[in-house]
Scaffold this active site. Structure first.
Site, PDB file in Angstrom:
ATOM      1  N   HIS A 279       3.796  -9.494  -8.962  1.00 14.38           N
ATOM      2  CA  HIS A 279       3.257  -9.982  -7.756  1.00 14.38           C
ATOM      3  C   HIS A 279       4.333 -11.238  -8.491  1.00 14.38           C
ATOM      4  O   HIS A 279       5.881 -10.273  -8.450  1.00 14.38           O
ATOM      5  CB  HIS A 279       2.006 -11.587  -8.048  1.00 14.38           C
ATOM      6  CG  HIS A 279       2.068 -12.450  -6.823  1.00 14.38           C
ATOM      7  ND1 HIS A 279       3.336 -12.719  -5.719  1.00 14.38           N
ATOM      8  CD2 HIS A 279       0.878 -13.408  -6.730  1.00 14.38           C
ATOM      9  CE1 HIS A 279       2.413 -13.356  -4.694  1.00 14.38           C
ATOM     10  NE2 HIS A 279       1.553 -13.885  -5.732  1.00 14.38           N
ATOM     11  N   HIS A 318       6.249  -3.051  -0.353  1.00 17.46           N
ATOM     12  CA  HIS A 318       5.863  -4.702   0.045  1.00 17.46           C
ATOM     13  C   HIS A 318       4.688  -4.507   0.546  1.00 17.46           C
ATOM     14  O   HIS A 318       4.413  -3.374   1.128  1.00 17.46           O
ATOM     15  CB  HIS A 318       6.778  -5.946   0.589  1.00 17.46           C
ATOM     16  CG  HIS A 318       6.985  -6.638   0.219  1.00 17.46           C
ATOM     17  ND1 HIS A 318       5.412  -7.241   1.340  1.00 17.46           N
ATOM     18  CD2 HIS A 318       7.129  -8.461  -0.571  1.00 17.46           C
ATOM     19  CE1 HIS A 318       5.055  -8.913   1.258  1.00 17.46           C
ATOM     20  NE2 HIS A 318       6.073  -9.444   0.152  1.00 17.46           N
ATOM     21  N   ASP A 374      11.710  -9.906  -5.010  1.00 15.57           N
ATOM     22  CA  ASP A 374      11.912 -10.026  -6.202  1.00 15.57           C
ATOM     23  C   ASP A 374      13.618  -9.340  -6.889  1.00 15.57           C
ATOM     24  O   ASP A 374      13.926  -9.636  -8.350  1.00 15.57           O
ATOM     25  CB  ASP A 374      11.178  -9.572  -6.866  1.00 15.57           C
ATOM     26  CG  ASP A 374      10.139 -10.689  -6.722  1.00 15.57           C
ATOM     27  OD1 ASP A 374      11.012 -11.342  -6.841  1.00 15.57           O
ATOM     28  OD2 ASP A 374       8.797 -10.064  -6.414  1.00 15.57           O
TER      29      ASP A 374
HETATM   30  N1  ACO Z   1       8.322   2.644  -7.042  1.00 13.42           N
HETATM   31  C1  ACO Z   1       7.770   4.123  -6.065  1.00 13.42           C
HETATM   32  N2  ACO Z   1       6.675   4.532  -5.479  1.00 13.42           N
HETATM   33  C2  ACO Z   1       6.296   3.543  -4.860  1.00 13.42           C
HETATM   34  C3  ACO Z   1       6.176   1.846  -4.682  1.00 13.42           C
HETATM   35  C4  ACO Z   1       7.466   1.904  -5.959  1.00 13.42           C
HETATM   36  N3  ACO Z   1       7.544  -0.091  -6.351  1.00 13.42           N
HETATM   37  N4  ACO Z   1       5.925   0.999  -4.411  1.00 13.42           N
HETATM   38  C5  ACO Z   1       4.963   1.841  -3.925  1.00 13.42           C
HETATM   39  N5  ACO Z   1       4.889   3.061  -4.151  1.00 13.42           N
HETATM   40  C6  ACO Z   1       4.361   4.181  -3.362  1.00 13.42           C
HETATM   41  C7  ACO Z   1       3.485   4.140  -3.649  1.00 13.42           C
HETATM   42  O1  ACO Z   1       3.199   5.889  -4.961  1.00 13.42           O
HETATM   43  C8  ACO Z   1       2.339   5.021  -2.706  1.00 13.42           C
HETATM   44  O2  ACO Z   1       2.978   6.627  -2.729  1.00 13.42           O
HETATM   45  P1  ACO Z   1       1.873   7.748  -1.976  1.00 13.42           P
HETATM   46  O3  ACO Z   1       1.836   7.217  -0.526  1.00 13.42           O
HETATM   47  O4  ACO Z   1       2.250   8.611  -2.389  1.00 13.42           O
HETATM   48  O5  ACO Z   1       0.558   7.820  -3.061  1.00 13.42           O
HETATM   49  C9  ACO Z   1       2.743   4.870  -1.939  1.00 13.42           C
HETATM   50  O6  ACO Z   1       4.020   3.707  -2.135  1.00 13.42           O
HETATM   51  C10 ACO Z   1       2.128   3.606  -1.297  1.00 13.42           C
HETATM   52  O7  ACO Z   1       1.555   2.204  -2.337  1.00 13.42           O
HETATM   53  P2  ACO Z   1       0.818   1.282  -2.571  1.00 13.42           P
HETATM   54  O8  ACO Z   1       0.520   0.975  -3.584  1.00 13.42           O
HETATM   55  O9  ACO Z   1      -0.092   1.860  -1.833  1.00 13.42           O
HETATM   56  O10 ACO Z   1       1.186   0.254  -1.209  1.00 13.42           O
HETATM   57  P3  ACO Z   1       1.028  -1.296  -1.362  1.00 13.42           P
HETATM   58  O11 ACO Z   1       0.774  -1.648  -0.049  1.00 13.42           O
HETATM   59  O12 ACO Z   1      -0.601  -1.355  -1.920  1.00 13.42           O
HETATM   60  O13 ACO Z   1       1.722  -2.023  -3.117  1.00 13.42           O
HETATM   61  C11 ACO Z   1       3.131  -3.311  -3.764  1.00 13.42           C
HETATM   62  C12 ACO Z   1       2.863  -2.684  -2.661  1.00 13.42           C
HETATM   63  C13 ACO Z   1       2.508  -3.613  -5.105  1.00 13.42           C
HETATM   64  C14 ACO Z   1       4.348  -4.371  -3.909  1.00 13.42           C
HETATM   65  C15 ACO Z   1       3.866  -2.105  -4.673  1.00 13.42           C
HETATM   66  O14 ACO Z   1       5.168  -1.990  -3.491  1.00 13.42           O
HETATM   67  C16 ACO Z   1       4.924  -1.889  -5.850  1.00 13.42           C
HETATM   68  O15 ACO Z   1       4.050  -2.450  -6.954  1.00 13.42           O
HETATM   69  N6  ACO Z   1       5.974  -2.590  -5.628  1.00 13.42           N
HETATM   70  C17 ACO Z   1       6.472  -2.802  -7.054  1.00 13.42           C
HETATM   71  C18 ACO Z   1       6.483  -4.079  -7.792  1.00 13.42           C
HETATM   72  C19 ACO Z   1       7.033  -5.545  -7.111  1.00 13.42           C
HETATM   73  O16 ACO Z   1       8.424  -5.567  -6.925  1.00 13.42           O
HETATM   74  N7  ACO Z   1       6.135  -6.505  -6.139  1.00 13.42           N
HETATM   75  C20 ACO Z   1       6.848  -7.860  -5.584  1.00 13.42           C
HETATM   76  C21 ACO Z   1       6.569  -7.842  -4.507  1.00 13.42           C
HETATM   77  S1  ACO Z   1       6.730  -9.380  -3.453  1.00 13.42           S
HETATM   78  C22 ACO Z   1       6.297 -10.625  -3.962  1.00 13.42           C
HETATM   79  O17 ACO Z   1       5.011 -10.495  -4.789  1.00 13.42           O
HETATM   80  C23 ACO Z   1       6.980 -11.344  -3.895  1.00 13.42           C
END
Ligand code: ACO
Length: 446
Positions: A279, A318, A374
């Site tokens: 987050h 996101h 971020d």
């Molecule tokens: N890097 C690489 N792959 C990613 C990333 C990433 N940052 N984010 C998602 N993916 C991939 C997953 O591995 C998944 O791939 P698959 O379908 O082959 O398994 C697919 O994209 C979907 O990912 P989910 O985890 O299901 O997406 P979700 O909506 O649950 O997660 C989240 C959102 C937690 C923000 C995620 O994108 C992440 O971990 N990002 C990095 C952390 C980050 O930047 N967080 C800040 C969010 S903004 C905020 O809070 C203000």
């Protein structure tokens, strides 16, 4: 999936969903309003009289609206973010942060008199009790500033026991003013403590952002004058982070606040949720990731390892935005202004290269993974010489405005009750307990 802008009250509707239960052959009609069904309507679907009734199973609330809210509207597919109907692009740079905080809480922009009063009240509540300062001094020299924030804000609750009277509007008014006013002071004290510097008291002649920068950076000068590029950056970043509908920390504030605890304690819960690396902690992780990469030539190999599932590209992706985060666009422009003022360094160049490769790579494009807010905020904070572990604090300060607006909306919503989800129990069925271990025989005497 995008959310839908709805009216304040549930729509009268004849739309409905027909559900046939194959277990009993019975058909049920469930009303649809605002594109949702009430999961409590599913409870009538039962196999017999003793059946609890059908529940929805939705880990992480992926498809569950937990409230009706008139504060923030997001369309993740179209990249839209509005506070009380105003597009974020129009507020950032044209409104002040305190104007936006007023808008979020009250639903309308203030007139001049209301604004002056609001700013005056917040400015004159910026001091904290000296015991809060002493309390923060008790932390180790290397304490994470978010731990100090959680503890400092929770501790404020003990200084204002009257804040427990949450259904008295005057108490809510003063608690909201105190929190907006004192959180930057606690944040600055946490910064100075870790640096081993004396705390700087608030300067009531300065604006909200200037005063914060003064408490962070002032040394022996009698009057602090902030770099105007930094003041503008802080003001805009505060606006961009002020609210973001039902995210993890807001949900935490609403859930904790639903027990009718005081707002200081509820906001402390929000700060705890924001601390997590998925987050608000993500902006800190972006910089850690960049320093791990270490050199421009390592960027392609790093991106390849992410694609192979060895870690994530922090600052990308996101839960709601499946196109460009509208805040990221504004922050990218702001970042250019800050870099023009202070210059680029090796880490910033690595970040730009990461962004360039990821935005043209099919892995990220096909999964709709774009830079989120971020990704760039961390770079700006770094350029402003904030330490990496302080980044999430800079997110928490303005989010207090959103948390409090959402907290009050929750309290005044007649449909809300103490938040208490159900579960699907997956453990053992009843089984008898047979005392077996020696220590039990020794310690437990019946
Ligand atoms: N890097 C690489 N792959 C990613 C990333 C990433 N940052 N984010 C998602 N993916 C991939 C997953 O591995 C998944 O791939 P698959 O379908 O082959 O398994 C697919 O994209 C979907 O990912 P989910 O985890 O299901 O997406 P979700 O909506 O649950 O997660 C989240 C959102 C937690 C923000 C995620 O994108 C992440 O971990 N990002 C990095 C952390 C980050 O930047 N967080 C800040 C969010 S903004 C905020 O809070 C203000």
């Amino acid at each position: 999936m995008s959310t839908t802008a709805t009216s304040q009250t549930p729509q009268a509707t004849t739309d409905s969903l027909e559900i046939r239960d194959s277990r009993t052959g019975t058909t049920y009609t469930v009303p649809i309003a605002d594109g949702t069904i009430r999961t409590s309507d599913l409870r009538q679907i039962r196999v017999n009289e003793s059946d609890f009734g059908l529940m929805g199973y939705d880990p992480a609330f992926m498809n569950t609206a937990s409230c009706r809210s008139a504060i923030t509207y997001i369309d993740g597919d179209a990249g839209i973010l509005r506070y009380r109907g105003y597009p974020i692009e129009q507020l950032a740079g044209k409104a002040s942060f305190l104007e936006v905080a007023y808008l979020l809480r009250n639903g309308e922009l203030p007139d001049q008199k209301e604004y002056d009063r609001w700013v005056h009240d917040i400015t004159f509540h910026t001091y904290v009790h000296e015991n809060i300062k002493r309390f923060l001094e008790g932390f180790r020299y290397d304490a994470h500033p978010m731990s100090m924030m959680v503890a400092g804000v929770a501790a404020l609750s003990s200084f204002y026991p009257e804040a427990k009277d949450i259904f008295d509007k005057r108490q809510r008014d003063i608690s909201i003013i105190r929190l907006l006013a004192k959180v930057p002071t606690i944040a600055a004290y946490a910064y100075r403590h870790v640096k081993g510097l004396p705390c700087i008291y608030p300067d009531n002649d300065l604006s909200y952002s200037e005063n914060f920068l003064s408490m962070i950076a002032r040394m022996s000068e009698s009057k602090y004058e902030a770099n105007p590029v930094f003041t503008k950056a802080i003001e805009i970043l505060f606006i961009l982070h002020a609210d973001h509908e039902q995210n993890c920390s807001t949900n935490a504030v609403r859930a904790v606040g639903s027990s009718h605890v005081d707002p200081f304690s509820a906001v402390a819960a929000g700060i705890s949720a924001l601390y997590g690396p998925l987050h608000g902690g993500a902006n800190e992780q972006v910089l850690r990731m960049i320093s791990e990469i270490g050199d421009m030539k390592n960027v392609p190999a790093f991106v390849e390892s992410v694609k192979q599932g060895k870690g994530r590209l922090m600052g990308f992706g996101h839960r709601v935005y499946k196109s460009y985060d509208p805040r990221a666009k504004i922050v990218k422009k702001l970042a250019d202004e800050v870099f023009a003022s202070v210059g680029m360094d090796k880490d910033l160049e690595i970040a730009m290269e990461l962004e360039r490769i990821a935005l043209s790579d099919d892995y990220f494009i096909s999964r709709k993974l774009y830079p989120n807010v971020d990704f760039y905020t961390g770079l700006i904070y770094r350029a402003m010489k904030f330490p990496t572990d302080y980044f999430t604090v800079l997110f928490a300060i303005p989010r207090v405005a959103g948390w409090l607006s959402q907290w009050e909306e929750m309290l005044l919503d007649k449909e809300q009750k103490i938040a208490r989800p159900r579960q699907i129990y997956t453990g053992y069925d009843e089984r008898p307990f047979t005392p077996a271990l020696d220590y039990r025989k020794k310690l437990v005497k019946f």
